[in-house]
Write a protein that holds these residues in place. Structure first.
Motif, PDB file in Angstrom:
ATOM      1  N   GLU A 100       0.867  -1.170   0.000  1.00 15.30           N
ATOM      2  CA  GLU A 100       0.000   0.000   0.000  1.00 15.30           C
ATOM      3  C   GLU A 100       0.907   1.224   0.000  1.00 15.30           C
ATOM      4  O   GLU A 100       1.592   1.512   0.987  1.00 15.30           O
ATOM      5  N   SER A 101       0.951   1.926  -1.131  1.00 15.20           N
ATOM      6  CA  SER A 101       1.891   3.038  -1.251  1.00 15.20           C
ATOM      7  C   SER A 101       1.500   3.925  -2.419  1.00 15.20           C
ATOM      8  O   SER A 101       0.965   3.439  -3.418  1.00 15.20           O
ATOM      9  N   ASP A 102       1.750   5.228  -2.287  1.00 17.90           N
ATOM     10  CA  ASP A 102       1.658   6.053  -3.483  1.00 17.90           C
ATOM     11  C   ASP A 102       3.006   6.006  -4.197  1.00 17.90           C
ATOM     12  O   ASP A 102       3.985   5.476  -3.679  1.00 17.90           O
ATOM     13  N   PHE A 103       3.052   6.545  -5.405  1.00 16.61           N
ATOM     14  CA  PHE A 103       4.240   6.343  -6.232  1.00 16.61           C
ATOM     15  C   PHE A 103       5.444   7.143  -5.737  1.00 16.61           C
ATOM     16  O   PHE A 103       6.579   6.736  -5.932  1.00 16.61           O
ATOM     17  N   ALA A 104       5.193   8.259  -5.074  1.00 15.80           N
ATOM     18  CA  ALA A 104       6.301   9.047  -4.537  1.00 15.80           C
ATOM     19  C   ALA A 104       6.983   8.300  -3.398  1.00 15.80           C
ATOM     20  O   ALA A 104       8.219   8.258  -3.299  1.00 15.80           O
ATOM     21  N   GLU A 105       6.204   7.685  -2.514  1.00 15.34           N
ATOM     22  CA  GLU A 105       6.755   6.908  -1.406  1.00 15.34           C
ATOM     23  C   GLU A 105       7.476   5.660  -1.901  1.00 15.34           C
ATOM     24  O   GLU A 105       8.458   5.215  -1.308  1.00 15.34           O
ATOM     25  N   LEU A 106       6.967   5.095  -2.994  1.00 14.63           N
ATOM     26  CA  LEU A 106       7.489   3.823  -3.490  1.00 14.63           C
ATOM     27  C   LEU A 106       8.951   3.922  -3.893  1.00 14.63           C
ATOM     28  O   LEU A 106       9.702   2.952  -3.794  1.00 14.63           O
ATOM     29  N   LEU A 107       9.351   5.081  -4.332  1.00 19.73           N
ATOM     30  CA  LEU A 107      10.727   5.260  -4.789  1.00 19.73           C
ATOM     31  C   LEU A 107      11.716   4.884  -3.690  1.00 19.73           C
ATOM     32  O   LEU A 107      12.720   4.213  -3.940  1.00 19.73           O
ATOM     33  N   ASP A 108      11.423   5.301  -2.472  1.00 20.33           N
ATOM     34  CA  ASP A 108      12.300   4.973  -1.348  1.00 20.33           C
ATOM     35  C   ASP A 108      12.021   3.581  -0.794  1.00 20.33           C
ATOM     36  O   ASP A 108      12.940   2.898  -0.325  1.00 20.33           O
ATOM     37  N   THR A 109      10.762   3.154  -0.836  1.00 19.53           N
ATOM     38  CA  THR A 109      10.401   1.834  -0.310  1.00 19.53           C
ATOM     39  C   THR A 109      11.174   0.729  -1.025  1.00 19.53           C
ATOM     40  O   THR A 109      11.603  -0.248  -0.411  1.00 19.53           O
ATOM     41  N   CYS A 110      11.357   0.880  -2.326  1.00 19.83           N
ATOM     42  CA  CYS A 110      12.023  -0.152  -3.126  1.00 19.83           C
ATOM     43  C   CYS A 110      13.522   0.098  -3.285  1.00 19.83           C
ATOM     44  O   CYS A 110      14.185  -0.600  -4.072  1.00 19.83           O
ATOM     45  N   ALA A 111      14.051   1.074  -2.570  1.00 23.22           N
ATOM     46  CA  ALA A 111      15.477   1.375  -2.677  1.00 23.22           C
ATOM     47  C   ALA A 111      16.300   0.150  -2.290  1.00 23.22           C
ATOM     48  O   ALA A 111      16.019  -0.524  -1.301  1.00 23.22           O
ATOM     49  N   GLY A 112      17.298  -0.154  -3.086  1.00 23.65           N
ATOM     50  CA  GLY A 112      18.175  -1.278  -2.801  1.00 23.65           C
ATOM     51  C   GLY A 112      17.705  -2.606  -3.349  1.00 23.65           C
ATOM     52  O   GLY A 112      18.445  -3.599  -3.287  1.00 23.65           O
ATOM     53  N   GLU A 113      16.484  -2.667  -3.879  1.00 22.23           N
ATOM     54  CA  GLU A 113      15.977  -3.911  -4.450  1.00 22.23           C
ATOM     55  C   GLU A 113      16.518  -4.118  -5.859  1.00 22.23           C
ATOM     56  O   GLU A 113      16.937  -3.169  -6.530  1.00 22.23           O
ATOM     57  N   ALA A 114      16.482  -5.364  -6.308  1.00 24.89           N
ATOM     58  CA  ALA A 114      16.862  -5.672  -7.690  1.00 24.89           C
ATOM     59  C   ALA A 114      15.874  -5.019  -8.642  1.00 24.89           C
ATOM     60  O   ALA A 114      14.695  -4.845  -8.311  1.00 24.89           O
ATOM     61  N   PRO A 115      16.327  -4.624  -9.829  1.00 18.81           N
ATOM     62  CA  PRO A 115      15.423  -3.963 -10.780  1.00 18.81           C
ATOM     63  C   PRO A 115      14.390  -4.945 -11.342  1.00 18.81           C
ATOM     64  O   PRO A 115      14.529  -6.160 -11.223  1.00 18.81           O
ATOM     65  N   TYR A 116      13.376  -4.373 -11.990  1.00 13.03           N
ATOM     66  CA  TYR A 116      12.283  -5.166 -12.556  1.00 13.03           C
ATOM     67  C   TYR A 116      12.428  -5.279 -14.068  1.00 13.03           C
ATOM     68  O   TYR A 116      12.823  -4.328 -14.737  1.00 13.03           O
TER      69      TYR A 116
END
Length: 324
Positions: A100-116
């Motif tokens: 559950e996230s808006d797109f602005a928050e998601l940028l940091d939430t997924c930081a450090g994850e492998a790309p899609y």
């Protein structure tokens, strides 16, 4: 409406559906048809993210069909995220997670994850604010793998030109009452019908108005509310979307409606000749929309186009199995 919604309809849930255009297999086929190497051509596992996943039905189906791959479904409506997560748990789907996230928050939430390898947005681009579109572009720039694909659908111009007046009337009429969005859009549709019957030249023989009234009569008001009552709503020319996505190093591949990749099936010889004279691809594609009766585009983009040799393209096409 609560401030957290940002003007987006959130007091009723959106409809739940499956869109084949978002599937990795179809997106790969769109690439091969247009001579571009797809991300999963070798049959390897992949990472898939859906932005604005709604109730998550489609994302769950794709996760089931691709058990060796990882899926992320994102929606800012907590009710949607909970429904998607509950369905995954009930079905025992272990290769998907819901945020559950808006797109602005998601940028940091997924930081450090492998790309899609695949990032898809169905029914999002035209319905969010310019700030959220900028956040989407930033997410694509940071989290899409080289060679990865993006699917983005949006209300298209010039096809939506006659519908802009309809949208404005519905949005403003619904704002006159303090009711839940489904009730408000019913009242707005009633006002639309009365305005047409009273002789509005903008609504007479208007295809969008006809569609709205048909949906209101059949009770599909959840779709109507989400389509027409959002504070942010904008149709786009293809060239403008392509220009914005270029900021994330994306280039246009073709249509996820596979038949639209064959101009001879849709354009006359004179129309094709005019389009062929235009050297800039985005402008050429926009010109096609002046000939198509198309109000909704389903576009595929790639980050780093690798052109296929004729032999490689033939090999990939022959390996594809199609079932009716």
């Amino acid at each position: 409406m609560n401030d957290w919604t940002g003007g987006y309809v959130a007091d009723i849930e959106y409809t739940s559906a499956f869109y084949s255009e978002q599937t990795p297999a179809l997106l790969d086929l769109a690439c091969v048809i247009n001579g571009i190497e797809p991300p999963a051509a070798a049959g390897r596992s992949f990472r898939y993210c859906e932005l604005g996943a709604g109730q998550g039905f489609g994302a769950n189906v794709m996760a089931v069909l691709n058990p060796g791959s990882d899926f992320l479904a994102v929606d800012f409506n907590p009710a949607h995220a909970m429904r998607g997560r509950a369905l995954a748990e009930k079905a025992g789907i272990g290769n998907i997670r819901f945020l559950e996230s808006d797109f602005a928050e998601l940028l940091d939430t997924c930081a450090g994850e492998a790309p899609y390898d695949y990032i898809t947005l169905h029914g999002v681009w035209s319905w969010v604010s310019p700030e959220m579109r900028a956040a989407i572009v930033a997410f694509l720039r940071r989290h899409l793998a080289p060679g990865g694909l993006v699917y983005v659908s949006y209300n298209a111009l010039p096809g939506w030109s006659e519908g802009m007046a309809v949208k404005r009337l519905l949005h403003d009429a619904a704002g006159l009452v303090r009711e839940r969005s489904d009730h408000a859009v019913r009242r707005a549709a009633g006002m639309l019908e009365r305005a047409r019957e009273a002789g509005s030249p903008f609504l007479r023989d208007n295809k969008i108005a006809n569609t709205v009234l048909d949906l209101a009569r059949t009770g599909n008001v959840s779709y109507l509310a989400h389509e027409y009552l959002n504070a942010s709503w904008e149709p786009f020319y293809h060239a403008d979307v392509a220009g914005t996505l270029a900021e994330a190093k994306l280039s246009y591949v073709g249509s996820a409606r596979l038949v639209e990749n064959y101009p001879t099936l849709h354009l006359t010889e004179e129309q094709r000749a005019l389009c062929d004279e235009i050297a800039v691809p985005s402008v050429r594609e926009t010109m096609k929309d002046f000939f198509f009766d198309r109000r909704f585009r389903k576009d595929v983009y790639v980050r780093g186009a690798r052109r296929l040799t004729p032999a490689r393209q033939d090999t990939l096409l022959r390996a594809i199995e199609i079932a009716s």
